[in-house]
Scaffold this active site. Structure first.
Site, PDB file in Angstrom:
ATOM      1  N   ARG A 118       0.806  -1.228   0.000  1.00 40.71           N
ATOM      2  CA  ARG A 118       0.000   0.000   0.000  1.00 40.71           C
ATOM      3  C   ARG A 118       0.835   1.271   0.000  1.00 40.71           C
ATOM      4  NH1 ARG A 118      -2.735  -3.479   3.495  1.00 40.71           N
ATOM      5  NH2 ARG A 118      -4.738  -4.214   2.661  1.00 40.71           N
ATOM      6  N   LYS A 140       0.952  11.105 -10.256  1.00 40.52           N
ATOM      7  CA  LYS A 140      -0.020  10.256 -10.953  1.00 40.52           C
ATOM      8  C   LYS A 140       0.716   9.053 -11.525  1.00 40.52           C
ATOM      9  CE  LYS A 140      -3.231  12.012 -13.649  1.00 40.52           C
ATOM     10  NZ  LYS A 140      -3.929  12.904 -14.617  1.00 40.52           N
ATOM     11  N   GLU A 182       4.544  18.242 -24.743  1.00 39.14           N
ATOM     12  CA  GLU A 182       4.134  18.604 -23.383  1.00 39.14           C
ATOM     13  C   GLU A 182       4.666  19.985 -23.001  1.00 39.14           C
ATOM     14  OE1 GLU A 182       2.048  17.145 -21.452  1.00 39.14           O
ATOM     15  OE2 GLU A 182       1.848  15.128 -22.277  1.00 39.14           O
ATOM     16  N   LYS A 224       3.973  22.540 -13.613  1.00 39.09           N
ATOM     17  CA  LYS A 224       3.421  21.278 -13.098  1.00 39.09           C
ATOM     18  C   LYS A 224       3.406  21.293 -11.569  1.00 39.09           C
ATOM     19  CE  LYS A 224       2.118  16.868 -13.731  1.00 39.09           C
ATOM     20  NZ  LYS A 224       2.835  15.791 -14.397  1.00 39.09           N
ATOM     21  N   GLU A 234      -6.540  15.880  -8.791  1.00 37.95           N
ATOM     22  CA  GLU A 234      -7.296  16.247  -9.985  1.00 37.95           C
ATOM     23  C   GLU A 234      -8.779  16.446  -9.687  1.00 37.95           C
ATOM     24  OE1 GLU A 234      -6.011  14.946 -14.176  1.00 37.95           O
ATOM     25  OE2 GLU A 234      -7.810  13.779 -13.790  1.00 37.95           O
ATOM     26  N   ARG A 238      -6.060  20.772 -11.695  1.00 39.99           N
ATOM     27  CA  ARG A 238      -5.128  19.857 -12.359  1.00 39.99           C
ATOM     28  C   ARG A 238      -5.632  19.393 -13.725  1.00 39.99           C
ATOM     29  NH1 ARG A 238      -1.365  15.302  -9.443  1.00 39.99           N
ATOM     30  NH2 ARG A 238      -0.379  14.526 -11.328  1.00 39.99           N
ATOM     31  N   ASN A 242      -4.456  18.271 -18.816  1.00 40.52           N
ATOM     32  CA  ASN A 242      -4.941  17.321 -19.817  1.00 40.52           C
ATOM     33  C   ASN A 242      -5.184  17.983 -21.173  1.00 40.52           C
ATOM     34  OD1 ASN A 242      -5.024  15.025 -18.088  1.00 40.52           O
ATOM     35  ND2 ASN A 242      -6.912  15.794 -17.179  1.00 40.52           N
ATOM     36  N   HIS A 245      -5.067  15.978 -24.356  1.00 41.82           N
ATOM     37  CA  HIS A 245      -4.867  14.568 -24.016  1.00 41.82           C
ATOM     38  C   HIS A 245      -6.070  13.675 -24.282  1.00 41.82           C
ATOM     39  CE1 HIS A 245      -1.203  16.021 -22.312  1.00 41.82           C
ATOM     40  NE2 HIS A 245      -0.892  14.863 -21.794  1.00 41.82           N
ATOM     41  N   HIS A 249      -4.922  10.573 -26.229  1.00 41.25           N
ATOM     42  CA  HIS A 249      -4.940   9.211 -25.690  1.00 41.25           C
ATOM     43  C   HIS A 249      -5.728   8.272 -26.611  1.00 41.25           C
ATOM     44  CE1 HIS A 249      -3.975  10.367 -21.232  1.00 41.25           C
ATOM     45  NE2 HIS A 249      -2.923  10.387 -22.026  1.00 41.25           N
ATOM     46  N   HIS A 261       4.026   9.396 -27.532  1.00 33.76           N
ATOM     47  CA  HIS A 261       2.995  10.141 -26.821  1.00 33.76           C
ATOM     48  C   HIS A 261       2.904  11.577 -27.329  1.00 33.76           C
ATOM     49  CE1 HIS A 261       0.564  11.493 -23.402  1.00 33.76           C
ATOM     50  NE2 HIS A 261       1.443  12.455 -23.179  1.00 33.76           N
TER      51      HIS A 261
END
Length: 357
Positions: A118, A140, A182, A224, A234, A238, A242, A245, A249, A261
């Site tokens: 965990r 993330k 990016e 960032k 998020e 945040r 994206n 994205h 994606h 990417h």
């Protein structure tokens, strides 16, 4: 000389930017850590051995886990391989995982660290521009499924990030340019100075040995850091990260993750710029600037028309959707991002027509 940016997320941590930074690794791990697993792409095995030697010289027990390159690393089978190593070596909560590689490797390493017992200590050492300015910072983590990208993951902050610009000296130029998608994103959503630096001197801006390049990387990471420091999970701000994205994606899935990417995100940014223009929100000059900068960087800005039905279906499964409603980050102007909720399929199709090959 190095520059340190502190990310003030749920557990604050430093992002150290500079050159020849391996000497900073042991202080980031601390004295309580006994065992370290370095997760790295097999293509960086020789460099990973140097990391291992550095750690062993500092008194740590170090194991290496070579994983596939790029998105092939972000599969549950690969995560399970890493869990097996951790289990067989009796890693405890006081031990650590290091992600050494590009964005896919740091995503995987972060997910492994988040899920083992965990959550164990994590250090990220990105070796690509994309990893430096995006994937390794922010906490993330995730892996892909056959249904889409990053659909399984967890939020798990690293204890530190080493952004060693020397790692980029041997990287292929096209890999560096792909990472600039990016960087351009940060310029449009928050810091137009980044766009100016690219436009004013493209050669210096894309040269990893230049001061301009280092400034661009630092500015990107600072954005960032600012965003995730306010909104770690998020729940609001945040989302602006994206930008480009959602379609990007979907393109990556359509191409079975064989595309870089950055190439997919480049097309995604032009798409949402056209979407905002059609909605009467974004001036023509800003849309045109998307096209000119991305083209100058050698990044694609169009995609085949016949792919639209598949892309739309994938976007509807995107983790940023809310029920049946698609959500897109768009711009009202430079550095003025906002959310567009539930645009009609007719509007989406019209925007896509503006970027078809």
């Amino acid at each position: 000389m190095s520059n340190t940016i502190t990310v003030s997320a749920n557990n604050p941590y430093p992002v150290i930017i500079g050159r020849a930074l391996l000497g900073e690794l042991a202080p980031l791990l601390g004295e309580k850590v006994a065992k370290v697993l370095v997760i790295h792409p097999v293509g960086l095995s020789a460099s990973a051995e140097l990391v291992k030697e550095t750690l062993e010289a500092a008194g740590y027990e170090c194991l290496l886990a070579g994983v596939p390159d790029s998105e092939d690393a972000k599969r549950v089978e690969v995560a399970a391989f890493c869990w097996t190593i951790l289990g067989q070596a009796d890693f405890t909560r006081s031990d650590a995982v290091i992600g050494f590689g590009g964005g896919s490797t740091t995503d995987l390493a972060g997910f492994v660290a988040a899920t083992w017992l965990r959550g164990v200590r994590l250090i990220q050492i990105p070796t690509t521009l994309l990893g430096m300015v995006d994937a390794s910072v922010g906490g993330k983590t995730g892996i892909n499924t056959s249904e889409g990208k990053n659909l399984v993951g967890a939020f798990h902050s690293p204890s530190g990030v080493l952004v060693d610009l020397d790692a980029l000296q041997t990287l292929a130029k096209n890999e560096i340019l792909a990472g600039f998608a990016e960087v351009v994103k940060y310029g449009f959503i928050a810091d137009p100075v980044i766009l100016d630096l690219i436009e004013n001197n493209l050669a210096e801006a894309t040269d990893p040995s230049s001061d301009v390049f280092e400034e661009i990387v630092s500015r990107s990471i600072q954005i960032k850091s600012n965003v995730v420091g306010v909104d770690f999970k998020e729940n609001g701000l945040r989302e602006i990260l994206n930008y480009g994205h959602t379609l990007g994606h979907a393109i990556e899935l359509a191409e079975r993750y064989k595309w870089r990417h950055g190439a997919a995100i480049s097309i995604g940014m032009v798409f949402v710029a056209e979407l905002a223009r059609l909605a009467g929100r974004l001036p023509d000059a800003v849309v045109d600037r998307h096209r000119s900068i991305l083209t100058a960087l050698g990044l694609p800005i169009s995609y085949p028309a016949e792919k639209w039905p598949q892309l739309l279906a994938t976007m509807k499964r995107d983790k940023k959707a809310r029920g049946a409603n698609l959500r897109f980050i768009v711009l009202d102007d430079l550095a003025k991002p906002t959310v567009m909720t539930a645009p009609t399929e007719e509007m989406l199709f019209a925007a896509f027509q503006e970027i078809t090959a």
